[in-house]
Design a protein around this motif. Sequence first.
Motif, PDB file in Angstrom:
ATOM      1  N   ILE A  42       0.801  -1.225   0.000  1.00 40.77           N
ATOM      2  CA  ILE A  42       0.000   0.000   0.000  1.00 40.77           C
ATOM      3  C   ILE A  42       0.835   1.277   0.000  1.00 40.77           C
ATOM      4  O   ILE A  42       0.282   2.361  -0.111  1.00 40.77           O
ATOM      5  CB  ILE A  42      -0.970   0.027   1.196  1.00 40.77           C
ATOM      6  CG1 ILE A  42      -0.200   0.063   2.513  1.00 40.77           C
ATOM      7  CG2 ILE A  42      -1.937  -1.125   1.143  1.00 40.77           C
ATOM      8  CD1 ILE A  42      -1.061   0.295   3.723  1.00 40.77           C
ATOM      9  N   MET A  43       2.152   1.161   0.116  1.00 37.19           N
ATOM     10  CA  MET A  43       3.015   2.347   0.259  1.00 37.19           C
ATOM     11  C   MET A  43       2.741   3.394  -0.821  1.00 37.19           C
ATOM     12  O   MET A  43       2.545   4.558  -0.540  1.00 37.19           O
ATOM     13  CB  MET A  43       4.485   1.943   0.228  1.00 37.19           C
ATOM     14  CG  MET A  43       5.437   3.124   0.283  1.00 37.19           C
ATOM     15  SD  MET A  43       5.312   4.064   1.794  1.00 37.19           S
ATOM     16  CE  MET A  43       5.939   2.870   2.932  1.00 37.19           C
ATOM     17  N   TRP A  44       2.724   2.971  -2.064  1.00 39.50           N
ATOM     18  CA  TRP A  44       2.600   3.938  -3.151  1.00 39.50           C
ATOM     19  C   TRP A  44       1.209   4.544  -3.207  1.00 39.50           C
ATOM     20  O   TRP A  44       1.017   5.626  -3.735  1.00 39.50           O
ATOM     21  CB  TRP A  44       2.977   3.293  -4.472  1.00 39.50           C
ATOM     22  CG  TRP A  44       4.402   2.869  -4.421  1.00 39.50           C
ATOM     23  CD1 TRP A  44       4.867   1.597  -4.237  1.00 39.50           C
ATOM     24  CD2 TRP A  44       5.560   3.700  -4.472  1.00 39.50           C
ATOM     25  NE1 TRP A  44       6.234   1.598  -4.182  1.00 39.50           N
ATOM     26  CE2 TRP A  44       6.693   2.864  -4.328  1.00 39.50           C
ATOM     27  CE3 TRP A  44       5.752   5.064  -4.618  1.00 39.50           C
ATOM     28  CZ2 TRP A  44       7.987   3.362  -4.341  1.00 39.50           C
ATOM     29  CZ3 TRP A  44       7.047   5.548  -4.636  1.00 39.50           C
ATOM     30  CH2 TRP A  44       8.139   4.697  -4.497  1.00 39.50           C
ATOM     31  N   LYS A  45       0.217   3.884  -2.616  1.00 42.97           N
ATOM     32  CA  LYS A  45      -1.134   4.453  -2.589  1.00 42.97           C
ATOM     33  C   LYS A  45      -1.237   5.587  -1.580  1.00 42.97           C
ATOM     34  O   LYS A  45      -2.103   6.431  -1.689  1.00 42.97           O
ATOM     35  CB  LYS A  45      -2.148   3.369  -2.241  1.00 42.97           C
ATOM     36  CG  LYS A  45      -2.288   2.313  -3.312  1.00 42.97           C
ATOM     37  CD  LYS A  45      -3.285   1.266  -2.886  1.00 42.97           C
ATOM     38  CE  LYS A  45      -3.342   0.143  -3.892  1.00 42.97           C
ATOM     39  NZ  LYS A  45      -4.228  -0.937  -3.467  1.00 42.97           N
ATOM     40  N   LYS A  46      -0.380   5.601  -0.561  1.00 41.92           N
ATOM     41  CA  LYS A  46      -0.466   6.605   0.502  1.00 41.92           C
ATOM     42  C   LYS A  46       0.171   7.932   0.118  1.00 41.92           C
ATOM     43  O   LYS A  46      -0.088   8.931   0.767  1.00 41.92           O
ATOM     44  CB  LYS A  46       0.210   6.078   1.773  1.00 41.92           C
ATOM     45  CG  LYS A  46      -0.600   5.031   2.463  1.00 41.92           C
ATOM     46  CD  LYS A  46       0.007   4.739   3.794  1.00 41.92           C
ATOM     47  CE  LYS A  46      -0.936   3.909   4.600  1.00 41.92           C
ATOM     48  NZ  LYS A  46      -1.230   4.499   5.871  1.00 41.92           N
ATOM     49  N   ILE A  47       1.033   7.946  -0.867  1.00 45.75           N
ATOM     50  CA  ILE A  47       1.686   9.194  -1.244  1.00 45.75           C
ATOM     51  C   ILE A  47       0.665  10.065  -1.966  1.00 45.75           C
ATOM     52  O   ILE A  47       0.093   9.658  -2.961  1.00 45.75           O
ATOM     53  CB  ILE A  47       2.923   8.926  -2.120  1.00 45.75           C
ATOM     54  CG1 ILE A  47       3.932   8.094  -1.324  1.00 45.75           C
ATOM     55  CG2 ILE A  47       3.532  10.233  -2.601  1.00 45.75           C
ATOM     56  CD1 ILE A  47       5.111   7.625  -2.138  1.00 45.75           C
ATOM     57  N   PRO A  48       0.409  11.264  -1.451  1.00 46.68           N
ATOM     58  CA  PRO A  48      -0.627  12.106  -2.041  1.00 46.68           C
ATOM     59  C   PRO A  48      -0.293  12.545  -3.475  1.00 46.68           C
ATOM     60  O   PRO A  48       0.866  12.638  -3.832  1.00 46.68           O
ATOM     61  CB  PRO A  48      -0.689  13.320  -1.114  1.00 46.68           C
ATOM     62  CG  PRO A  48       0.326  13.133  -0.071  1.00 46.68           C
ATOM     63  CD  PRO A  48       1.055  11.869  -0.321  1.00 46.68           C
ATOM     64  N   ARG A  63       0.404  14.243 -10.382  1.00 46.47           N
ATOM     65  CA  ARG A  63       1.726  14.503  -9.800  1.00 46.47           C
ATOM     66  C   ARG A  63       1.635  14.338  -8.297  1.00 46.47           C
ATOM     67  O   ARG A  63       0.689  14.805  -7.675  1.00 46.47           O
ATOM     68  CB  ARG A  63       2.190  15.917 -10.131  1.00 46.47           C
ATOM     69  CG  ARG A  63       2.533  16.106 -11.596  1.00 46.47           C
ATOM     70  CD  ARG A  63       2.956  17.523 -11.884  1.00 46.47           C
ATOM     71  NE  ARG A  63       4.168  17.874 -11.157  1.00 46.47           N
ATOM     72  CZ  ARG A  63       4.530  19.130 -10.916  1.00 46.47           C
ATOM     73  NH1 ARG A  63       3.773  20.126 -11.331  1.00 46.47           N
ATOM     74  NH2 ARG A  63       5.635  19.390 -10.272  1.00 46.47           N
ATOM     75  N   HIS A  64       2.619  13.726  -7.714  1.00 43.99           N
ATOM     76  CA  HIS A  64       2.656  13.538  -6.270  1.00 43.99           C
ATOM     77  C   HIS A  64       3.200  14.794  -5.601  1.00 43.99           C
ATOM     78  O   HIS A  64       3.957  15.542  -6.195  1.00 43.99           O
ATOM     79  CB  HIS A  64       3.522  12.334  -5.933  1.00 43.99           C
ATOM     80  CG  HIS A  64       2.927  11.051  -6.388  1.00 43.99           C
ATOM     81  ND1 HIS A  64       3.146  10.551  -7.638  1.00 43.99           N
ATOM     82  CD2 HIS A  64       2.099  10.180  -5.768  1.00 43.99           C
ATOM     83  CE1 HIS A  64       2.489   9.407  -7.785  1.00 43.99           C
ATOM     84  NE2 HIS A  64       1.841   9.171  -6.662  1.00 43.99           N
ATOM     85  N   PHE A  65       2.826  14.983  -4.329  1.00 47.04           N
ATOM     86  CA  PHE A  65       3.314  16.157  -3.598  1.00 47.04           C
ATOM     87  C   PHE A  65       3.674  15.772  -2.166  1.00 47.04           C
ATOM     88  O   PHE A  65       3.211  14.762  -1.638  1.00 47.04           O
ATOM     89  CB  PHE A  65       2.284  17.296  -3.610  1.00 47.04           C
ATOM     90  CG  PHE A  65       0.961  16.965  -2.977  1.00 47.04           C
ATOM     91  CD1 PHE A  65       0.751  17.201  -1.629  1.00 47.04           C
ATOM     92  CD2 PHE A  65      -0.067  16.436  -3.738  1.00 47.04           C
ATOM     93  CE1 PHE A  65      -0.471  16.907  -1.050  1.00 47.04           C
ATOM     94  CE2 PHE A  65      -1.303  16.143  -3.166  1.00 47.04           C
ATOM     95  CZ  PHE A  65      -1.496  16.373  -1.819  1.00 47.04           C
TER      96      PHE A  65
END
Length: 138
Positions: A42-48, A63-65
């Motif tokens: 799930i790590m990559w799902k948590k990055i906004p 884009r991630h922030f």
Amino acid sequence: MEDVKVGDELKPVVRGPLSMVEMAAWQAGGHAHNLSDRLNRIMWKKIPWAETRMEYGVTIVKRHFAVGQQLEAWRYILLTNWMGDDGFLWKFSAQIRRFVMEGDTTWVKGKVTKKYVDDGNIVWISISRMSCKQVRSR
């Protein structure tokens, strides 16, 4: 600290360009009690992320922030680098007014604004801080 003067500038801290690796490390560090195979899934799902409209028609790019606490931590680094091991961070406040997106570089700067002295001893020092970012080129 006797040599501190109002108007002194702190040595800037430069972070970035912000990458997925840094954001993943921040998430892992903040959730270390859950480190497991589940976290890896799930790590990559948590990055906004945020959607950004590009100049190329109606293409929407995700884009991630960085999260607010991550940006505040960069300001802590500025202050603790300046005050060293003998200093004590008594009070801290911050306002986050813009996103720092993946690929952006951020400069955190500070300046001594007030110095309070009592009976010849420095009681506390007030420092203004500001983060400036360079937006990644597209």
